[in-house]
Design a protein around this motif. Structure first.
Motif, mmCIF file in Angstrom:
data_model
loop_
_atom_site.group_PDB
_atom_site.id
_atom_site.type_symbol
_atom_site.label_atom_id
_atom_site.label_comp_id
_atom_site.label_asym_id
_atom_site.label_seq_id
_atom_site.Cartn_x
_atom_site.Cartn_y
_atom_site.Cartn_z
ATOM 1 N N ALA A 152 5.270 -12.266 12.144
ATOM 2 C CA ALA A 152 5.941 -13.552 12.326
ATOM 3 C C ALA A 152 6.412 -14.143 11.004
ATOM 4 C CB ALA A 152 4.996 -14.524 13.034
ATOM 5 N N GLY A 153 6.586 -13.301 9.991
ATOM 6 C CA GLY A 153 7.075 -13.773 8.697
ATOM 7 C C GLY A 153 6.004 -13.822 7.627
ATOM 8 N N TYR A 154 4.794 -14.158 8.021
ATOM 9 C CA TYR A 154 3.715 -14.288 7.040
ATOM 10 C C TYR A 154 3.283 -12.935 6.489
ATOM 11 C CZ TYR A 154 3.743 -18.760 9.396
ATOM 12 O OH TYR A 154 4.148 -19.955 9.939
ATOM 13 N N ASP A 155 3.514 -11.886 7.249
ATOM 14 C CA ASP A 155 3.183 -10.534 6.785
ATOM 15 C C ASP A 155 4.008 -10.132 5.563
ATOM 16 O OD1 ASP A 155 5.086 -10.817 8.933
ATOM 17 O OD2 ASP A 155 5.334 -8.660 8.963
ATOM 18 N N HIS A 156 5.100 -10.857 5.323
ATOM 19 C CA HIS A 156 5.923 -10.565 4.146
ATOM 20 C C HIS A 156 5.137 -10.777 2.857
ATOM 21 C CE1 HIS A 156 9.588 -9.942 1.903
ATOM 22 N NE2 HIS A 156 9.492 -11.127 1.323
ATOM 23 N N ALA A 157 4.125 -11.644 2.908
ATOM 24 C CA ALA A 157 3.289 -11.871 1.726
ATOM 25 C C ALA A 157 2.598 -10.585 1.289
ATOM 26 C CB ALA A 157 2.251 -12.948 2.009
ATOM 27 N N LEU A 158 2.253 -9.739 2.252
ATOM 28 C CA LEU A 158 1.591 -8.473 1.927
ATOM 29 C C LEU A 158 2.528 -7.543 1.171
ATOM 30 C CD1 LEU A 158 -0.073 -7.882 5.424
ATOM 31 C CD2 LEU A 158 -1.116 -8.958 3.412
ATOM 32 N N THR A 159 3.802 -7.582 1.543
ATOM 33 C CA THR A 159 4.762 -6.671 0.910
ATOM 34 C C THR A 159 4.999 -7.032 -0.553
ATOM 35 O OG1 THR A 159 6.751 -7.953 1.516
ATOM 36 C CG2 THR A 159 5.903 -6.380 3.134
ATOM 37 N N GLN A 160 4.649 -8.250 -0.950
ATOM 38 C CA GLN A 160 4.804 -8.627 -2.351
ATOM 39 C C GLN A 160 3.851 -7.844 -3.254
ATOM 40 O OE1 GLN A 160 4.841 -13.155 -1.789
ATOM 41 N NE2 GLN A 160 6.484 -12.810 -3.247
ATOM 42 N N ALA A 161 2.820 -7.263 -2.634
ATOM 43 C CA ALA A 161 1.917 -6.386 -3.385
ATOM 44 C C ALA A 161 2.418 -4.948 -3.382
ATOM 45 C CB ALA A 161 0.503 -6.454 -2.813
ATOM 46 N N GLY A 162 3.586 -4.718 -2.766
ATOM 47 C CA GLY A 162 4.213 -3.406 -2.830
ATOM 48 C C GLY A 162 4.016 -2.516 -1.623
ATOM 49 N N VAL A 163 3.329 -2.983 -0.579
ATOM 50 C CA VAL A 163 3.032 -2.117 0.557
ATOM 51 C C VAL A 163 4.162 -2.109 1.578
ATOM 52 C CG1 VAL A 163 0.545 -2.391 0.309
ATOM 53 C CG2 VAL A 163 1.824 -3.964 1.796
ATOM 54 N N LYS A 164 4.133 -1.099 2.425
ATOM 55 C CA LYS A 164 5.063 -0.971 3.541
ATOM 56 C C LYS A 164 4.315 -1.352 4.814
ATOM 57 C CE LYS A 164 7.820 2.514 6.026
ATOM 58 N NZ LYS A 164 8.175 3.959 6.082
ATOM 59 N N LEU A 165 4.982 -2.112 5.699
ATOM 60 C CA LEU A 165 4.355 -2.540 6.943
ATOM 61 C C LEU A 165 4.661 -1.552 8.064
ATOM 62 C CD1 LEU A 165 5.230 -6.351 6.774
ATOM 63 C CD2 LEU A 165 3.144 -5.212 5.993
ATOM 64 N N ILE A 166 3.612 -1.107 8.743
ATOM 65 C CA ILE A 166 3.746 -0.195 9.881
ATOM 66 C C ILE A 166 3.377 -0.977 11.130
ATOM 67 C CG2 ILE A 166 3.054 2.006 10.878
ATOM 68 C CD1 ILE A 166 4.405 2.222 8.108
ATOM 69 N N LYS A 167 4.367 -1.202 12.008
ATOM 70 C CA LYS A 167 4.162 -2.085 13.162
ATOM 71 C C LYS A 167 3.964 -1.265 14.440
ATOM 72 C CE LYS A 167 6.997 -5.457 10.744
ATOM 73 N NZ LYS A 167 8.225 -6.261 10.722
ATOM 74 N N VAL A 168 2.920 -1.623 15.175
ATOM 75 C CA VAL A 168 2.522 -0.871 16.366
ATOM 76 C C VAL A 168 2.308 -1.832 17.526
ATOM 77 C CG1 VAL A 168 1.418 0.923 14.961
ATOM 78 C CG2 VAL A 168 0.074 -1.043 15.749
ATOM 79 N N GLU A 169 2.093 -1.247 18.716
ATOM 80 C CA GLU A 169 1.830 -2.074 19.896
ATOM 81 C C GLU A 169 0.530 -1.689 20.597
ATOM 82 O OE1 GLU A 169 5.717 -3.724 21.922
ATOM 83 O OE2 GLU A 169 5.899 -1.548 21.698
ATOM 84 N N THR A 170 0.242 -0.403 20.695
ATOM 85 C CA THR A 170 -0.929 0.052 21.439
ATOM 86 C C THR A 170 -1.977 0.651 20.507
ATOM 87 O OG1 THR A 170 -0.081 2.296 21.761
ATOM 88 C CG2 THR A 170 0.597 0.624 23.369
#
Length: 409
Positions: A152-170
């Motif tokens: 919801a936008g707040y996860d962008h804070a994690l990417t500032q540390a250089g990581v890639k976000l992997i989004k899942v559902e199940t």
């Protein structure tokens, strides 16, 4: 004495002799000067202030800090202290209150997310601290898994540390996504009702694969028990805003959880040269945050809730007699879990849109802010940000605008 006479008397004070002799006339001179009035910089600079009947939104400057929080800030401003000492002592107290191994005060919840992520990546390796967020070729892990509904936008804070976000559902997708590059599993408590995987299962997956878990509970108190609930549940890191319901400094937050991750996060934080160097949190904010937490934990929360309900009743009683107007009490399920007043009206009887209502309240005198952007012909009013007596003003302003827009029969 007039200003000219004061200045003249200062020029004829004896230049020689004892300091004691000179002190007496100085004392007499300045005792005649009235204390300077406190400056109202809002008025001086032409900044609009308003009655906040919306909520503790960042764009509306969060919350108003209570007297004991401001006392802590003002007292802290009078003396020097090492930031590390302040963080250590305050962090230990916060950890004790919140059932965590360790804690630190950050420059807001966003900062807590980023620093917590950095701590997970670097551990206590100072070389790695200097490499974040440039993770390529460092040997650090580079991926964080979260549910799509929690993005919801707040996860962008994690990417500032250089990581890639992997989004899942199940759960099956989580299991398939975990690999040697997975650094952490991240959970946004606000969206728990949307995601398929709930707290316990998320933690179970983390433990199964020996992966740390972080939960964002930014605006999720009250209930006060949430301050320790997720630490007790087993999340490795918990982050929360300081300037919302706890009414600490708007630019403060808390990172708490396992000692090894909090200690590592501190390596990336001010006053060091890591990724958090620019996100300074000063001694005043650290101590102010602690004072706010201490106050919040010791509040009579049942009494607070009853006070909010009484304010809702007062406003509702003032406007429900208007033809076409309906009111109800709404309690958000997770974030800002406090009673708010929902006001709706029949558009055939009240010729006013929700956006127009918000603007009229904003432009009136006094200016009032409400939540006017959620649904047609609907506004919401937050009670927890109203100062004593302001509910009467909100009731009068709502009644005034609704009557103005009423269709005469």
């Amino acid at each position: 004495m007039k200003r000219r006479e004061i200045l003249k008397s200062l020029t004829i004070l004896p230049l020689a002799g004892s300091m004691t002799a000179a002190a007496a006339p100085l004392k007499n001179v300045f005792s005649a000067v009235a204390p300077a009035a406190k400056r109202d910089l809002f008025a001086e600079l032409g900044i609009r202030t308003f009655i906040n009947a919306a909520g503790n939104y960042t764009v509306m400057s969060g919350s108003l800090m209570p007297t004991d929080v401001m006392d802590a800030i003002n007292t802290a401003s009078k003396k020097f202290a090492l930031i590390d000492d302040v963080q250590e002592k305050v962090g230990a107290k916060i950890a004790e209150i919140c059932h965590a191994e360790a804690a630190m005060v950050t420059a807001g919840c966003w900062s807590a997310l980023m620093l917590g992520m950095a701590g997970v990546l670097t551990g206590m390796d100072n070389k790695r601290v200097s490499q974040v967020p440039n993770l390529a070729g460092t040997g650090m892990k580079t991926e964080v898994i979260l549910q799509k509904s929690h993005s919801a936008g707040y996860d962008h804070a994690l990417t500032q540390a250089g990581v890639k976000l992997i989004k899942v559902e199940t759960r099956a997708e989580v299991e398939a996504a975990i690999n040697e590059n997975t650094a952490m599993l991240w959970f946004l408590n606000r969206e728990v009702h949307k995601g398929q995987i709930k707290h316990e299962e998320w933690l179970e997956i983390g433990k199964k694969h020996n992966l740390p878990t972080m939960i964002d509970i930014a605006a999720d108190v009250p209930p006060v028990e949430n301050l320790w609930k997720f630490n007790d549940m087993g999340f490795d890191l918990v982050v929360i805003s300081g300037g919302k319901a706890m009414r600490g400094p708007q630019s403060s937050g808390i990172l708490m959880g396992k000692k090894k991750y909090v200690a590592a996060a501190l390596l990336s934080n001010n006053p060091r040269g890591g990724i958090g160097r620019g996100q300074k949190v000063n001694k005043e904010e650290i101590l102010g945050m602690y004072a706010a937490l201490h106050r919040f934990v010791n509040l009579d929360h049942q009494k607070e809730w009853q006070m909010w309900e009484a304010k809702i009743a007062l406003i509702a009683n003032a406007i429900t007699s208007i033809d076409g107007v309906k009111t109800e009490t709404f309690i958000p399920p997770t974030d800002n879990n406090m009673p708010t007043l929902k006001v709706t009206w029949d558009s055939s009887k009240i010729k006013l849109t929700n956006i127009e209502m918000g603007e009229r309240l904003r432009q009136g005198n006094p200016s009032v802010e409400v939540i006017s952007w959620e649904a047609p012909n609907t506004i919401r009013c937050g009670m927890h940000v109203l100062e004593a007596g302001e509910e009467k003003i909100v009731a009068a302003r709502l009644k005034e605008e609704l009557l103005k827009a009423s269709v005469k029969s």
